[in-house]
Design an enzyme around this catalytic site. Structure first.
Site, short mmCIF file in Angstrom:
data_model
loop_
_atom_site.label_atom_id
_atom_site.label_comp_id
_atom_site.label_asym_id
_atom_site.label_seq_id
_atom_site.Cartn_x
_atom_site.Cartn_y
_atom_site.Cartn_z
N ARG A 118 0.93 -1.29 -0.11
CA ARG A 118 -0.08 -0.04 0.06
C ARG A 118 0.80 1.32 0.15
O ARG A 118 0.16 2.42 0.33
CB ARG A 118 -0.98 0.02 1.11
N LYS A 140 2.20 11.31 -10.31
CA LYS A 140 1.41 10.64 -11.22
C LYS A 140 2.16 9.29 -11.65
O LYS A 140 3.12 9.30 -12.25
CB LYS A 140 0.80 11.27 -12.60
N GLU A 182 7.24 19.26 -23.96
CA GLU A 182 6.53 19.51 -22.72
C GLU A 182 6.90 20.87 -22.42
O GLU A 182 6.20 21.54 -21.57
CB GLU A 182 6.92 18.49 -21.73
N LYS A 224 5.50 23.41 -13.03
CA LYS A 224 4.87 22.22 -12.51
C LYS A 224 4.44 22.00 -10.92
O LYS A 224 3.53 21.66 -10.52
CB LYS A 224 5.54 20.79 -13.30
N GLU A 234 -5.65 16.88 -9.59
CA GLU A 234 -6.17 17.24 -10.86
C GLU A 234 -7.77 17.49 -10.83
O GLU A 234 -8.46 17.03 -11.59
CB GLU A 234 -5.93 16.22 -11.96
N ARG A 238 -4.70 21.61 -12.46
CA ARG A 238 -3.50 20.74 -13.12
C ARG A 238 -3.90 19.93 -14.51
O ARG A 238 -3.17 19.67 -15.38
CB ARG A 238 -3.46 19.56 -12.10
N ASN A 242 -2.52 19.20 -19.33
CA ASN A 242 -2.88 17.98 -20.41
C ASN A 242 -2.94 18.57 -21.75
O ASN A 242 -3.32 17.83 -22.72
CB ASN A 242 -4.11 17.16 -20.00
N HIS A 245 -2.45 16.58 -25.11
CA HIS A 245 -2.38 15.17 -24.65
C HIS A 245 -3.83 14.45 -24.96
O HIS A 245 -3.40 13.05 -25.11
CB HIS A 245 -2.24 15.23 -23.07
N HIS A 249 -2.55 11.18 -26.58
CA HIS A 249 -2.79 10.04 -26.05
C HIS A 249 -3.57 9.15 -27.12
O HIS A 249 -3.18 7.76 -27.20
CB HIS A 249 -3.73 9.95 -24.73
N HIS A 262 6.21 9.65 -27.02
CA HIS A 262 4.94 10.46 -26.06
C HIS A 262 5.03 11.93 -26.49
O HIS A 262 4.15 12.63 -26.88
CB HIS A 262 5.26 9.98 -24.69
N1 LIG Z 1 3.67 10.64 -14.85
C1 LIG Z 1 3.93 11.92 -15.48
O1 LIG Z 1 3.35 13.03 -14.81
C2 LIG Z 1 3.92 11.66 -17.11
C3 LIG Z 1 4.34 13.10 -17.64
C4 LIG Z 1 4.79 13.13 -18.69
C5 LIG Z 1 5.01 11.82 -19.42
N2 LIG Z 1 4.80 10.73 -18.85
C6 LIG Z 1 5.23 9.21 -19.23
O2 LIG Z 1 6.48 9.33 -19.69
C7 LIG Z 1 6.58 8.49 -20.96
C8 LIG Z 1 7.72 9.09 -21.63
O3 LIG Z 1 8.73 9.37 -21.04
P1 LIG Z 1 10.20 9.61 -21.93
O4 LIG Z 1 10.06 10.34 -23.09
O5 LIG Z 1 11.26 9.87 -20.86
O6 LIG Z 1 10.43 8.03 -22.59
P2 LIG Z 1 11.39 6.69 -22.12
O7 LIG Z 1 11.14 6.51 -20.85
O8 LIG Z 1 10.79 5.64 -23.08
O9 LIG Z 1 12.87 7.15 -22.57
C9 LIG Z 1 13.22 7.45 -23.86
C10 LIG Z 1 14.21 6.59 -24.37
O10 LIG Z 1 15.44 7.19 -24.00
C11 LIG Z 1 16.15 6.27 -23.17
N3 LIG Z 1 16.98 6.59 -22.26
C12 LIG Z 1 16.63 7.30 -21.17
N4 LIG Z 1 17.51 8.01 -20.54
C13 LIG Z 1 18.59 8.28 -21.41
C14 LIG Z 1 20.14 8.62 -21.69
N5 LIG Z 1 20.26 9.36 -20.40
N6 LIG Z 1 20.72 8.44 -22.70
C15 LIG Z 1 20.37 7.69 -23.48
N7 LIG Z 1 19.02 6.93 -23.82
C16 LIG Z 1 18.09 7.45 -22.45
C17 LIG Z 1 15.30 5.35 -22.71
O11 LIG Z 1 15.72 3.81 -22.27
C18 LIG Z 1 14.14 5.32 -24.01
O12 LIG Z 1 14.63 4.26 -25.01
C19 LIG Z 1 5.50 8.13 -21.42
O13 LIG Z 1 5.11 6.88 -20.64
C20 LIG Z 1 4.36 9.05 -20.73
O14 LIG Z 1 3.04 8.70 -20.88
C21 LIG Z 1 4.38 10.70 -17.46
#
Ligand SMILES: NC(=O)c1ccc[n+]([C@@H]2O[C@H](COP(=O)([O-])OP(=O)(O)OC[C@H]3O[C@@H](n4cnc5c(N)ncnc54)[C@H](O)[C@@H]3O)[C@@H](O)[C@H]2O)c1
Length: 359
Positions: A118, A140, A182, A224, A234, A238, A242, A245, A249, A262
């Site tokens: 939990r 999130k 972003e 943020k 949200e 907040r 989006n 998004h 999405h 993304h």
């Molecule tokens: N929780 C939230 O508030 C929130 C907000 C925005 C996005 N997201 C989520 O985040 C995800 C996208 O995140 P992302 O863009 O970081 O994608 P990701 O985590 O897939 O990373 C992108 C790529 O870069 C590689 N990588 C990571 N760090 C690296 C580095 N320093 N050097 C070389 N390669 C590296 C990863 O292995 C991957 O192949 C989506 O699933 C999205 O829904 C969440």
């Protein structure tokens, strides 16, 4: 190093931003207080940064779980692998997970931390620009359902965020651009000065200029953190985060989470939101052009191409933000001012989504 705070009463936490943080033993010692520590990372990030982080955490016994890389693994199955490992390791409730990677790892590890017994502590060590400016802050956490993005998840704040800007040096250019999408979003929803700064400094950012990166990450995290502090769950403001998004999405789900990054889907979604705002008589044509020009200069896509309006509309109604009041969208009154509003009529959306049907 710069430190900001996300102010959430007893769940407040620091965001540390700067070079060299994952090897800073003193900082890690302060940030990770649990005896049992599991580092969750992936097969791309592990060879680059895992040993450095483990060395920095030398005072602690840590275990590591290296997951496959990709949005397509942000699933309940991968989540179960993390929980399995926590149980195998006989981790207690006072254990801690460290998420070392991009937003996929942060969302997965965060959801495991939210659910295991939990809720246990977790520390975000974001290594992509997108994760440093957005996903590591705000609590999130989620995994995807095959038909809808981030459908299964929880709000669970980290105890600390360590954004080591040195790690961005190894990030592929396409991933860097995805993070810029972003940052553009923050400018569009609340900060016209940030948008104008991006127009003046986009090339420096793409070239990983240290000063430009530090400014962009800090300003994004400030925005943020301020929004999350007033609306953690949200219920109101907040939702403005989006922007783009709901469209984005839908594109990701239609593409099976493999076609668009993304951030790229968000860039296309942002342009669709801008065009919708213009159709509503809000955003000027000149502002639409400024947005398109900046996204293009960042190396981001602004059109999906080949995705039908009907498929998009269907996927958009499955989005989490389509609640009992029907589909709602974040639209722009001008650069720097966004509103959450009922989506316009389907026909208007269809025209924006498919401006040249049959072409
Ligand atoms: N929780 C939230 O508030 C929130 C907000 C925005 C996005 N997201 C989520 O985040 C995800 C996208 O995140 P992302 O863009 O970081 O994608 P990701 O985590 O897939 O990373 C992108 C790529 O870069 C590689 N990588 C990571 N760090 C690296 C580095 N320093 N050097 C070389 N390669 C590296 C990863 O292995 C991957 O192949 C989506 O699933 C999205 O829904 C969440």
């Amino acid at each position: 190093m710069e430190t900001l705070e996300v102010s959430l009463g007893e769940r407040s936490y620091p965001i540390h931003i700067g070079p060299g943080l994952i090897a800073d033993s003193a900082l890690l010692e302060r940030s990770v207080t649990a005896e049992q520590v599991l580092i969750v990372t992936n097969e791309t990030v592990a060879p680059l940064y895992l040993a450095r982080l483990e060395a920095g955490l030398k005072a602690r016994r840590t275990s590591a779980l290296v997951l496959p890389d990709g949005e397509q693994y942000k699933t309940l199955e991968t989540f179960a692998r993390i929980v399995d490992r926590l149980i195998e390791l006989r981790f207690h409730r006072d254990a801690c997970i460290i998420a070392l990677g991009g937003g996929v790892i942060g969302d997965l590890a965060g959801f495991a931390a939210a659910s295991y017994q939990r809720g246990i502590d977790f520390v975000q060590v974001p290594t992509t620009l997108l994760a440093q400016v957005d996903s590591s802050v705000g609590g999130k956490t989620a995994v995807n359902h095959p038909h809808a993005k981030n459908m299964i998840g929880a709000f669970h704040q980290p105890v600390s965020v360590l954004a080591d800007t040195d790690t961005l040096a190894t990030l592929p250019g396409r991933e860097l651009a995805a993070g810029i999408a972003e940052i553009v979003k923050y400018g569009l929803i609340v900060d016209p000065e940030l948008f104008a700064w991006l127009e003046d400094n986009i090339e420096r950012l793409i070239a990983l200029d240290a000063g430009a990166l530090a400014h962009a990450v800090r300003r994004s995290c400030e925005i943020k953190a301020a929004i999350v502090a007033v609306d953690e769950r949200e219920q109101g403001k907040r939702a403005l985060l989006n922007l783009g998004h709901t469209f984005g999405h839908a594109l990701e789900a239609i593409g099976g989470y493999g076609s668009w990054l993304h951030g790229e889907a968000v860039a296309i979604g942002t342009m669709l939101a801008a065009n919708t705002s213009h159709r509503q008589g809000w955003l000027s044509a000149a502002d639409c052009r400024r947005i398109e020009t900046l996204l293009r200069r960042a190396g981001l896509p602004v059109k999906a191409g080949g995705v039908g309006a009907d498929d998009m509309l269907e996927a958009m109604t499955l989005d989490k933000k389509a609640g009992r009041h029907g589909l709602r969208l974040v639209l722009l009154r001008r650069i720097g001012e966004a509103v959450l509003t009922a989506a316009p009529e389907r026909e208007v959306l269809r025209e924006v989504l498919d401006p040249e049907p049959g072409a």
